[in-house]
Design an enzyme around this catalytic site. Structure first.
Site, PDB file in Angstrom:
ATOM      1  N   SER A 113       0.849  -1.178   0.000  1.00 34.79           N
ATOM      2  CA  SER A 113       0.000   0.000   0.000  1.00 34.79           C
ATOM      3  C   SER A 113       0.897   1.244   0.000  1.00 34.79           C
ATOM      4  CB  SER A 113      -0.963  -0.052   1.187  1.00 34.79           C
ATOM      5  OG  SER A 113      -1.961   0.916   1.068  1.00 34.79           O
ATOM      6  N   ASP A 268      -9.251  -4.861  -5.306  1.00 36.55           N
ATOM      7  CA  ASP A 268      -8.718  -3.864  -4.374  1.00 36.55           C
ATOM      8  C   ASP A 268      -9.433  -2.539  -4.620  1.00 36.55           C
ATOM      9  OD1 ASP A 268      -7.175  -1.944  -3.044  1.00 36.55           O
ATOM     10  OD2 ASP A 268      -5.298  -3.016  -3.423  1.00 36.55           O
ATOM     11  N   HIS A 296      -7.453  -5.574  -0.787  1.00 40.40           N
ATOM     12  CA  HIS A 296      -6.225  -4.792  -0.602  1.00 40.40           C
ATOM     13  C   HIS A 296      -5.294  -5.339   0.473  1.00 40.40           C
ATOM     14  CE1 HIS A 296      -3.735  -1.198  -0.625  1.00 40.40           C
ATOM     15  NE2 HIS A 296      -3.943  -1.018   0.664  1.00 40.40           N
TER      16      HIS A 296
END
EC number: 3.4.11.5
Length: 317
Positions: A113, A268, A296
């Site tokens: 991320s 995601d 995600h």
């Protein structure tokens, strides 16, 4: 059918402390695994997310020496939720300080991320210090991607959750949600800050997994939410302190020689799979895994499976 890999068993850090940056911050760090193992650094998400003991378990404890740290203003780093001297480039410099402190010449860089954003920024600044990269849930901090998650995109998949984000904003403020939350998250009134922080943070907590997760509740805890929301909004307001919208993709040629694995969930909603596709197109030597039936988070089964395979494989070198 192949059995999905899980985390290694829980383990304690064998060393920890705080690094004084010299400009008002103290960075919490810890080392786990084998002191003589392959060096790796784990870069957490957010920004403002902090590390968890579970993150140690992504690496074979017999084969890796892993440094984990809380980025400026979050987790156990101090001062809590501080935005002063807190930019991408401060964090890149912190990673270098930590590498020198740990006595490491080169290390595997693992980031998911926002951690993938910072990992790319670090590797492109110090390519000679990176042996391999494992990147998950790719986020290259382009304006279009921020607009998707904080204005018009993910909101269409989670309308009831997005309505809560908008609930404290006037009709006019709703035209720029990041800016409106910036005003509240930097308010002189701590209660105004906290109310906004919890709404901002819970929005992410409830939308990062394909299926609802019990762990999303932790995003609403006061201390976590305040650091997470203030720091995240600060970085997004300033577009990650990058020189241009495409900086991280444009500079991929600096790191194409580094062995890399890219893992991204098909569904995601926080960071669209297009991010991973664009990165892989710019970096054809990297190994791309798009995981079906996943969102995600790193601990969704198919994503975790690919991450564990990657860290194991690189440990064998």
């Amino acid at each position: 059918m192949e059995q999905l890999r899980g985390l290694y068993p829980p383990l304690a850090a064998y060393d920890s402390g705080w690094l004084d940056t010299g400009d008002g911050h103290r960075i919490y760090w810890e080392l786990s695994g084998n002191p003589n193992g392959k060096p790796a650094v784990f870069i957490h998400g957010g920004p403002g997310g902090g590390i968890s003991p579970h993150h140690r378990q992504l690496f074979d404890p017999e084969r890796y020496k892993v440094l984990l740290f809380d980025q400026r203003g979050c987790g156990r780093s101090r001062p809590h939720a501080s935005l002063d001297n807190n930019t991408t480039w401060h964090l890149v410099a912190d990673i270098e300080r930590l590498r020198e402190m740990a006595g490491v010449e080169q290390w595997l860089v693992f980031g998911g991320s926002w951690g993938s954003t910072l990992a790319l920024a670090y590797a492109q600044t110090h390519p000679e210090r990176v042996s391999e990269m494992v990147l998950r849930g790719i986020f290259t901090l382009r304006k279009q991607r921020l607009h998707w998650y904080y204005q018009d995109g993910a909101s269409r998949f989670f309308p009831e959750k997005w309505e809560r984000v908008l609930s404290i904003l006037s009709d006019d403020e709703r035209k720029d949600v990041i800016a409106a939350y910036r005003q509240r998250l930097t308010s002189a009134d701590p209660q105004v800050q906290l109310e906004a922080a919890k709404l901002w943070s819970v929005w992410e907590g409830e939308t990062v997994t394909l299926l609802p997760s019990r762990e999303s509740a932790s995003f609403g805890e006061d201390d976590f939410a305040l650091a997470f929301a203030r720091i995240e909004n600060h970085y997004f307001t300033h577009l990650g302190f990058l020189e241009s919208d495409d900086q991280l993709l444009r500079n991929v040629p600096l790191i194409r020689h580094i062995p890399a694995v890219i893992v991204h969930g098909r569904y995601d909603m926080a960071c669209q799979v297009q991010n991973a596709w664009d990165l892989a197109k710019a970096w054809p030597e990297a190994e791309l895994h798009i995981v079906e039936g996943a969102g995600h988070s790193y601990d969704e089964p198919g994503i975790l499976h690919q991450l564990m395979i990657a860290t194991d494989r690189f440990a064998g070198k």
